[in-house]
Design a protein around this motif. Structure first.
Motif, PDB file in Angstrom:
ATOM      1  N   PRO A  64       0.810  -1.222   0.000  1.00 23.84           N
ATOM      2  CA  PRO A  64       0.000   0.000   0.000  1.00 23.84           C
ATOM      3  C   PRO A  64       0.846   1.276   0.000  1.00 23.84           C
ATOM      4  CG  PRO A  64      -0.034  -1.009   2.162  1.00 23.84           C
ATOM      5  CD  PRO A  64       0.720  -1.950   1.243  1.00 23.84           C
ATOM      6  N   LYS A  65       2.050   1.206   0.555  1.00 23.71           N
ATOM      7  CA  LYS A  65       2.921   2.380   0.594  1.00 23.71           C
ATOM      8  C   LYS A  65       4.024   2.211  -0.441  1.00 23.71           C
ATOM      9  CE  LYS A  65       4.070   4.518   4.503  1.00 23.71           C
ATOM     10  NZ  LYS A  65       4.683   4.640   5.827  1.00 23.71           N
ATOM     11  N   ALA A  66       4.060   3.113  -1.393  1.00 20.94           N
ATOM     12  CA  ALA A  66       5.109   3.081  -2.407  1.00 20.94           C
ATOM     13  C   ALA A  66       6.150   4.135  -2.064  1.00 20.94           C
ATOM     14  CB  ALA A  66       4.520   3.335  -3.779  1.00 20.94           C
ATOM     15  N   HIS A  67       7.380   3.724  -2.004  1.00 20.83           N
ATOM     16  CA  HIS A  67       8.469   4.681  -1.836  1.00 20.83           C
ATOM     17  C   HIS A  67       9.526   4.371  -2.882  1.00 20.83           C
ATOM     18  CE1 HIS A  67      10.777   1.592   0.310  1.00 20.83           C
ATOM     19  NE2 HIS A  67       9.659   1.343   0.954  1.00 20.83           N
ATOM     20  N   CYS A  68      10.545   5.165  -2.981  1.00 18.83           N
ATOM     21  CA  CYS A  68      11.472   5.057  -4.100  1.00 18.83           C
ATOM     22  C   CYS A  68      12.136   3.688  -4.187  1.00 18.83           C
ATOM     23  CB  CYS A  68      12.506   6.168  -4.057  1.00 18.83           C
ATOM     24  SG  CYS A  68      13.636   6.099  -2.664  1.00 18.83           S
ATOM     25  N   GLY A  69      12.382   3.043  -3.059  1.00 19.91           N
ATOM     26  CA  GLY A  69      13.019   1.723  -3.087  1.00 19.91           C
ATOM     27  C   GLY A  69      12.129   0.650  -3.685  1.00 19.91           C
ATOM     28  N   THR A  70      10.859   0.626  -3.277  1.00 13.36           N
ATOM     29  CA  THR A  70       9.957  -0.399  -3.812  1.00 13.36           C
ATOM     30  C   THR A  70       9.593  -0.118  -5.271  1.00 13.36           C
ATOM     31  OG1 THR A  70       8.018   0.757  -2.934  1.00 13.36           O
ATOM     32  CG2 THR A  70       8.937  -1.008  -1.589  1.00 13.36           C
ATOM     33  N   VAL A  71       9.407   1.140  -5.597  1.00 15.94           N
ATOM     34  CA  VAL A  71       9.095   1.486  -6.988  1.00 15.94           C
ATOM     35  C   VAL A  71      10.293   1.156  -7.882  1.00 15.94           C
ATOM     36  CG1 VAL A  71       8.593   3.386  -8.570  1.00 15.94           C
ATOM     37  CG2 VAL A  71       7.420   3.257  -6.378  1.00 15.94           C
ATOM     38  N   GLY A  72      11.486   1.494  -7.436  1.00 16.25           N
ATOM     39  CA  GLY A  72      12.693   1.192  -8.212  1.00 16.25           C
ATOM     40  C   GLY A  72      12.893  -0.294  -8.405  1.00 16.25           C
ATOM     41  N   SER A  73      12.713  -1.069  -7.331  1.00 23.62           N
ATOM     42  CA  SER A  73      12.860  -2.525  -7.430  1.00 23.62           C
ATOM     43  C   SER A  73      11.817  -3.126  -8.364  1.00 23.62           C
ATOM     44  CB  SER A  73      12.746  -3.175  -6.052  1.00 23.62           C
ATOM     45  OG  SER A  73      13.828  -2.798  -5.237  1.00 23.62           O
ATOM     46  N   THR A  74      10.594  -2.612  -8.307  1.00 24.24           N
ATOM     47  CA  THR A  74       9.534  -3.106  -9.182  1.00 24.24           C
ATOM     48  C   THR A  74       9.867  -2.835 -10.645  1.00 24.24           C
ATOM     49  OG1 THR A  74       7.897  -2.714  -7.455  1.00 24.24           O
ATOM     50  CG2 THR A  74       7.067  -2.983  -9.693  1.00 24.24           C
ATOM     51  N   VAL A  75      10.283  -1.621 -10.945  1.00 17.89           N
ATOM     52  CA  VAL A  75      10.605  -1.249 -12.329  1.00 17.89           C
ATOM     53  C   VAL A  75      11.779  -2.075 -12.853  1.00 17.89           C
ATOM     54  CG1 VAL A  75      11.468   0.630 -13.787  1.00 17.89           C
ATOM     55  CG2 VAL A  75       9.634   1.063 -12.164  1.00 17.89           C
ATOM     56  N   VAL A  76      12.818  -2.221 -12.045  1.00 16.61           N
ATOM     57  CA  VAL A  76      13.985  -2.992 -12.492  1.00 16.61           C
ATOM     58  C   VAL A  76      13.627  -4.463 -12.668  1.00 16.61           C
ATOM     59  CG1 VAL A  76      16.317  -3.733 -11.839  1.00 16.61           C
ATOM     60  CG2 VAL A  76      15.638  -1.371 -11.528  1.00 16.61           C
ATOM     61  N   THR A  77      12.773  -5.001 -11.810  1.00  9.77           N
ATOM     62  CA  THR A  77      12.336  -6.385 -11.954  1.00  9.77           C
ATOM     63  C   THR A  77      11.566  -6.574 -13.252  1.00  9.77           C
ATOM     64  OG1 THR A  77      12.246  -6.711  -9.561  1.00  9.77           O
ATOM     65  CG2 THR A  77      10.953  -8.221 -10.905  1.00  9.77           C
ATOM     66  N   ILE A  78      10.702  -5.627 -13.579  1.00  7.02           N
ATOM     67  CA  ILE A  78       9.947  -5.730 -14.829  1.00  7.02           C
ATOM     68  C   ILE A  78      10.887  -5.641 -16.029  1.00  7.02           C
ATOM     69  CG2 ILE A  78       8.233  -4.563 -16.284  1.00  7.02           C
ATOM     70  CD1 ILE A  78       6.795  -3.811 -13.661  1.00  7.02           C
ATOM     71  N   ILE A  79      11.843  -4.730 -15.981  1.00  8.08           N
ATOM     72  CA  ILE A  79      12.777  -4.582 -17.100  1.00  8.08           C
ATOM     73  C   ILE A  79      13.674  -5.812 -17.234  1.00  8.08           C
ATOM     74  CG2 ILE A  79      14.762  -3.256 -17.927  1.00  8.08           C
ATOM     75  CD1 ILE A  79      13.351  -0.766 -16.752  1.00  8.08           C
TER      76      ILE A  79
END
Length: 68
Positions: free
Chosen positions: A31-46
């Motif tokens: 539920p809480k998005a911060h730069c670490g989780t957003v960054g990890s999510t984007v890099v995982t998708i890429i």
């Protein structure tokens, strides 16, 4: 033109596999998005299918705190 379409399909499949890997790791349920989780999510998708070969990208970042 045909090579462009094949390339587009490959990229889309790559990103879909990455999104599946991110979902399996629970990155979309937070539920809480911060730069670490957003960054990890984007890099995982890429990283896409590389996730299933043992790549486990993590991003950590520190946001400066305001002065008191």
């Amino acid at each position: 033109m045909r090579i462009g379409r094949i390339g587009t399909v490959v990229v889309l499949v790559w990103l879909i596999i990455g999104a599946i890997a991110a979902a399996q790791r629970g990155y979309f349920g937070s539920p809480k998005a911060h730069c670490g989780t957003v960054g990890s999510t984007v890099v995982t998708i890429i990283a896409g299918p590389l996730n299933y070969l043992g790549v486990n990208p993590k991003i950590s970042c520190h946001v400066p705190q305001p002065a008191k």
